[in-house]
Motif scaffolding. Structure first.
Motif, PDB file in Angstrom:
ATOM      1  N   SER A 171       1.009  -1.307   0.007  1.00 52.49           N
ATOM      2  CA  SER A 171      -0.022   0.432  -0.110  1.00 52.49           C
ATOM      3  C   SER A 171       0.805   0.651   0.006  1.00 52.49           C
ATOM      4  O   SER A 171       1.880   1.240  -0.022  1.00 52.49           O
ATOM      5  CB  SER A 171      -0.476  -0.045   1.166  1.00 52.49           C
ATOM      6  N   ALA A 172       0.353   2.373  -0.333  1.00 54.96           N
ATOM      7  CA  ALA A 172       1.152   3.775  -0.169  1.00 54.96           C
ATOM      8  C   ALA A 172       1.559   4.284   1.475  1.00 54.96           C
ATOM      9  O   ALA A 172       2.463   4.608   1.979  1.00 54.96           O
ATOM     10  CB  ALA A 172       0.427   4.610  -0.909  1.00 54.96           C
ATOM     11  N   GLN A 173       0.370   3.272   1.764  1.00 50.85           N
ATOM     12  CA  GLN A 173       0.421   3.349   3.826  1.00 50.85           C
ATOM     13  C   GLN A 173       1.813   3.191   4.238  1.00 50.85           C
ATOM     14  O   GLN A 173       2.844   3.153   5.386  1.00 50.85           O
ATOM     15  CB  GLN A 173      -0.108   2.610   4.673  1.00 50.85           C
TER      16      GLN A 173
ATOM     17  N   TYR B  82      -3.496  14.580   5.200  1.00 52.49           N
ATOM     18  CA  TYR B  82      -3.291  12.890   4.946  1.00 52.49           C
ATOM     19  C   TYR B  82      -3.752  12.440   6.114  1.00 52.49           C
ATOM     20  O   TYR B  82      -1.979  12.709   6.601  1.00 52.49           O
ATOM     21  CB  TYR B  82      -3.404  12.782   3.721  1.00 52.49           C
TER      22      TYR B  82
ATOM     23  N   THR C  59       0.705  16.300  -1.311  1.00 57.21           N
ATOM     24  CA  THR C  59       0.038  15.925  -1.918  1.00 57.21           C
ATOM     25  C   THR C  59      -0.210  16.626  -3.621  1.00 57.21           C
ATOM     26  O   THR C  59      -1.224  17.324  -3.955  1.00 57.21           O
ATOM     27  CB  THR C  59      -1.596  15.274  -1.526  1.00 57.21           C
TER      28      THR C  59
ATOM     29  N   HIS D  94      -4.401  16.277  -0.469  1.00 62.59           N
ATOM     30  CA  HIS D  94      -5.916  15.877   0.418  1.00 62.59           C
ATOM     31  C   HIS D  94      -5.942  17.008   1.567  1.00 62.59           C
ATOM     32  O   HIS D  94      -4.873  16.777   2.107  1.00 62.59           O
ATOM     33  CB  HIS D  94      -5.155  14.409   0.658  1.00 62.59           C
TER      34      HIS D  94
ATOM     35  N   ASP E  21       3.169  11.774  -2.380  1.00 63.55           N
ATOM     36  CA  ASP E  21       2.128  11.256  -2.629  1.00 63.55           C
ATOM     37  C   ASP E  21       0.603  11.603  -3.941  1.00 63.55           C
ATOM     38  O   ASP E  21       0.658  12.586  -3.597  1.00 63.55           O
ATOM     39  CB  ASP E  21       1.877  11.668  -1.150  1.00 63.55           C
TER      40      ASP E  21
ATOM     41  N   TYR F 291      -1.824   9.940  -5.249  1.00 64.44           N
ATOM     42  CA  TYR F 291      -2.570   8.774  -4.350  1.00 64.44           C
ATOM     43  C   TYR F 291      -3.595   8.380  -5.406  1.00 64.44           C
ATOM     44  O   TYR F 291      -4.162   7.786  -5.745  1.00 64.44           O
ATOM     45  CB  TYR F 291      -2.767   9.072  -3.004  1.00 64.44           C
TER      46      TYR F 291
ATOM     47  N   THR G 169      -0.496   3.950  -5.358  1.00 63.89           N
ATOM     48  CA  THR G 169      -1.084   3.250  -4.860  1.00 63.89           C
ATOM     49  C   THR G 169      -1.880   2.815  -6.562  1.00 63.89           C
ATOM     50  O   THR G 169      -2.417   3.767  -7.158  1.00 63.89           O
ATOM     51  CB  THR G 169      -1.458   3.705  -3.734  1.00 63.89           C
TER      52      THR G 169
ATOM     53  N   SER H 259      -5.214   1.023  -4.669  1.00 63.42           N
ATOM     54  CA  SER H 259      -5.647   1.014  -4.374  1.00 63.42           C
ATOM     55  C   SER H 259      -6.870   2.503  -4.780  1.00 63.42           C
ATOM     56  O   SER H 259      -8.729   2.636  -4.469  1.00 63.42           O
ATOM     57  CB  SER H 259      -6.246   1.459  -2.783  1.00 63.42           C
ATOM     58  N   LYS H 260      -6.578   3.415  -5.741  1.00 60.72           N
ATOM     59  CA  LYS H 260      -7.597   4.454  -6.253  1.00 60.72           C
ATOM     60  C   LYS H 260      -8.031   4.087  -7.506  1.00 60.72           C
ATOM     61  O   LYS H 260      -8.729   3.871  -8.097  1.00 60.72           O
ATOM     62  CB  LYS H 260      -7.928   5.830  -5.593  1.00 60.72           C
TER      63      LYS H 260
ATOM     64  N   ARG I  16      -4.742  -4.075  -2.664  1.00 64.19           N
ATOM     65  CA  ARG I  16      -3.537  -3.483  -1.834  1.00 64.19           C
ATOM     66  C   ARG I  16      -2.296  -3.726  -2.366  1.00 64.19           C
ATOM     67  O   ARG I  16      -1.497  -4.825  -1.679  1.00 64.19           O
ATOM     68  CB  ARG I  16      -3.486  -5.129  -0.872  1.00 64.19           C
TER      69      ARG I  16
HETATM   70  C1  LIG Z   1      -3.724  10.843   0.096  1.00 65.03           C
HETATM   71  C2  LIG Z   1      -3.696   9.926   0.288  1.00 65.03           C
HETATM   72  N1  LIG Z   1      -2.403   8.750   0.661  1.00 65.03           N
HETATM   73  C3  LIG Z   1      -1.842   7.319   0.722  1.00 65.03           C
HETATM   74  C4  LIG Z   1      -3.719   6.499   0.621  1.00 65.03           C
HETATM   75  C5  LIG Z   1      -3.958   5.073   0.640  1.00 65.03           C
HETATM   76  O1  LIG Z   1      -3.337   5.028   0.140  1.00 65.03           O
HETATM   77  P1  LIG Z   1      -3.026   3.103   0.314  1.00 65.03           P
HETATM   78  O2  LIG Z   1      -4.057   2.302   0.966  1.00 65.03           O
HETATM   79  O3  LIG Z   1      -1.677   2.482  -0.507  1.00 65.03           O
HETATM   80  O4  LIG Z   1      -2.185   3.238   1.273  1.00 65.03           O
HETATM   81  C6  LIG Z   1      -5.197   7.395   0.600  1.00 65.03           C
HETATM   82  C7  LIG Z   1      -6.188   6.976   0.518  1.00 65.03           C
HETATM   83  O5  LIG Z   1      -7.221   7.674   1.212  1.00 65.03           O
HETATM   84  C8  LIG Z   1      -4.819   8.453   0.734  1.00 65.03           C
HETATM   85  O6  LIG Z   1      -5.956   9.976   0.414  1.00 65.03           O
END
Ligand SMILES: Cc1ncc(COP(=O)(O)O)c(C=O)c1O
Length: 481
Positions: free
Chosen positions: A197-199, A223, A262, A267, A295, A297, A325, A327-328, A335
């Motif tokens: 994930s980005a996290q 964020y 970002t 964000h 980031d 995202y 990521t 995930s979007k 994941r």
């Molecule tokens: C600014 C930002 N970075 C990262 C993420 C998370 O991405 P990931 O689900 O891959 O951790 C989000 C998810 O909402 C986001 O808003």
């Protein structure tokens, strides 16, 4: 309290209807009596013949249970002798099991875990997913059949692939090409790390670069996942205000160790950082004391003009991390994320990645490489870009029609969500609570502030919701206000 021979069988209750076999039940109950000290160390257990007859089970059942307990070290058993308890249990609970949430002694968490608990992240949305929850792409539009074919092929070919490396070359190459042509990211395949994930990328960067007390700047509002990752590693966070061009440069505050931003769609406001501002931040990182984490995202979804190139591509001094990521752009439960690391840090980060086990399954990496290389990823993005663009416009129109006097909508040039500000004097948390009870899920803008919130508003997702869902949600909002 120790128990007598005659009461051992009285303490054991075997259920013949239980899916668990008699041997397993007996073993587990004897284990419990020993672990709680009710059968103390040195205690000689009844013979298998006697216990079998008291319990009304076959002798083999008891013998197998004794053998299992002997193998686990609870008893010593030798042929022709009655088993002897070998461990000193503790008088704890009648059932022998530690109740959920309990442990012996004081919980002494690490500073990292203590700080994680102070952070307002992960965000807690209660109950099922409801319109207009922000932060999501539309998983209902994802081409599951195509993805399933890629996954299947990757699994079938697994036998022909070599084990390792953890960051699969095919995916690194596919991403290098995609990021260069679509986001102007300049990197070699070796600089790309594939993460869950980005996290994970943020946690990895924080663990690798941040020492307690280091100054880290984050956007405010911003964020919370990033703020949490850096706060937990001991950083001193400074929330930097935004203006129309995005995060502001603050030369008066000295040089921080790291700046998180970002720039493609801030964000939560969705603002695009101007080129002038990007250049200022890069110049500030140049003396080599400050790292920048970009980031990106949801940078794939830009509607009003050509997507703005990544900041990373403008960096000529190796000071920018680029985080992305899937995930979007694909599904939130896929994941998979990635980190484009400055070349000088790649080997350190790869070691840290393995220590932390932040490794994505290789068959999924291979499947994604194929999904990208065969053009499915770009085709999906093109389709979603059109759809999300129309949904953004639809949400803006609906908000203006039904709530124009009460909410000030900030139209983002791209992304998956927007901010609608509340009139002065109205607080957003109470509104969010009322709305969720009525079936509309939003996030309070004030909850994304680092310190004392300056603005109140609602963060509303549009990408994941169909136009009829958006219309219904806005009507509900209008009836609540
Ligand atoms: C600014 C930002 N970075 C990262 C993420 C998370 O991405 P990931 O689900 O891959 O951790 C989000 C998810 O909402 C986001 O808003």
């Amino acid at each position: 309290m120790p128990v007598s021979d005659t009461t051992i069988s009285a303490l054991i209750e075997l259920k013949r209807t239980d899916g668990e076999g008699l041997v397993a039940q007996l073993t587990s109950q004897l284990r419990g009596l020993i672990a709680t000290g009710r059968l103390g160390k040195g205690r000689v257990l009844p013979s298998s013949r006697r216990l079998a007859s008291d319990l009304g089970v076959s002798r083999n059942t008891v013998t197998y249970a004794f053998e299992q307990l002997a193998a686990e070290g609870y008893v010593a058993a030798s042929r022709g002798r009655r088993p002897v308890v070998m461990i000193d249990g503790h008088e704890r609970s009648e059932r022998g099991a530690v109740a959920a949430g309990e442990c012996v002694g004081k919980l002494q968490l690490s500073p990292w875990a203590t700080k994680l608990q102070q952070a307002d992240w992960p965000m807690s949305y209660r109950g099922e997913l409801k319109p207009l929850r922000p932060g999501l792409g539309d998983f209902r539009e994802f081409p599951n059949e195509v993805w399933a074919r890629c996954l299947r092929r990757s699994a079938v070919h697994a036998g022909r692939r070599e084990l390792g490396p953890v960051n699969r070359l095919r995916l690194r190459e596919a991403l290098t090409h995609y990021l260069a042509t679509n986001r102007d990211v300049r990197a070699t395949a070796e600089q790309i790390m594939i993460l869950p994930s980005a996290q994970a990328a943020l946690t990895l960067i924080a663990a690798t670069l941040i020492a307690p007390g280091d100054h880290v700047w984050v956007e405010d509002p911003g964020y919370p996942g990033a703020a949490a990752a850096f706060h937990a590693s001991g950083a001193r966070l400074t929330g930097i205000r935004l203006d129309e061009q995005g995060m502001q440069q603050m030369p008066g505050l000295g040089a921080p160790r790291l700046i998180f931003m970002t720039p493609s769609h801030q964000h939560p406001t969705g603002r695009l950082m101007s080129l002038a501002r990007r250049t200022e931040f890069l110049a500030a990182s140049r003396p080599g004391r400050t790292w920048i984490v970009e980031d990106d995202y949801d940078g794939e979804f830009h509607y009003d003009s050509r997507p703005v190139p990544a900041l990373q591509g403008l960096d000529a001094h190796g000071r920018v991390f680029y985080v992305g990521t899937f995930s979007k752009a694909m599904r939130s439960d896929i994941r998979l994320g990635y980190l484009v690391a400055p070349a000088a840090l790649v080997s350190t980060l790869e070691i840290a990645q393995q220590h932390m086990g932040l490794i994505a399954a290789s068959h999924i990496q291979e499947a994604l490489a194929e999904f990208i290389a065969d053009g499915h990823f770009l085709a999906h993005l093109r389709r979603m870009r059109r759809l999300y663009h129309a949904r953004r416009d639809h949400l803006v129109e609906e908000l203006q029609r039904h709530l124009g006097g009460m909410l000030l909508v900030e139209v983002p040039p791209g992304g998956i969500q927007l901010v609608a500000r509340l009139e002065r004097g109205r607080t957003d948390r109470a509104a969010v609570k009322r709305l969720v009870e009525a079936g509309v899920e939003t996030r309070a803008l004030s909850s994304l502030a680092l310190g004392k919130p300056r603005d109140h508003g609602l963060l509303l997702g549009f990408a994941a919701w169909r136009e009829n869902e958006i219309s219904a949600a806005v009507r509900t909002m209008a009836s609540c206000f």
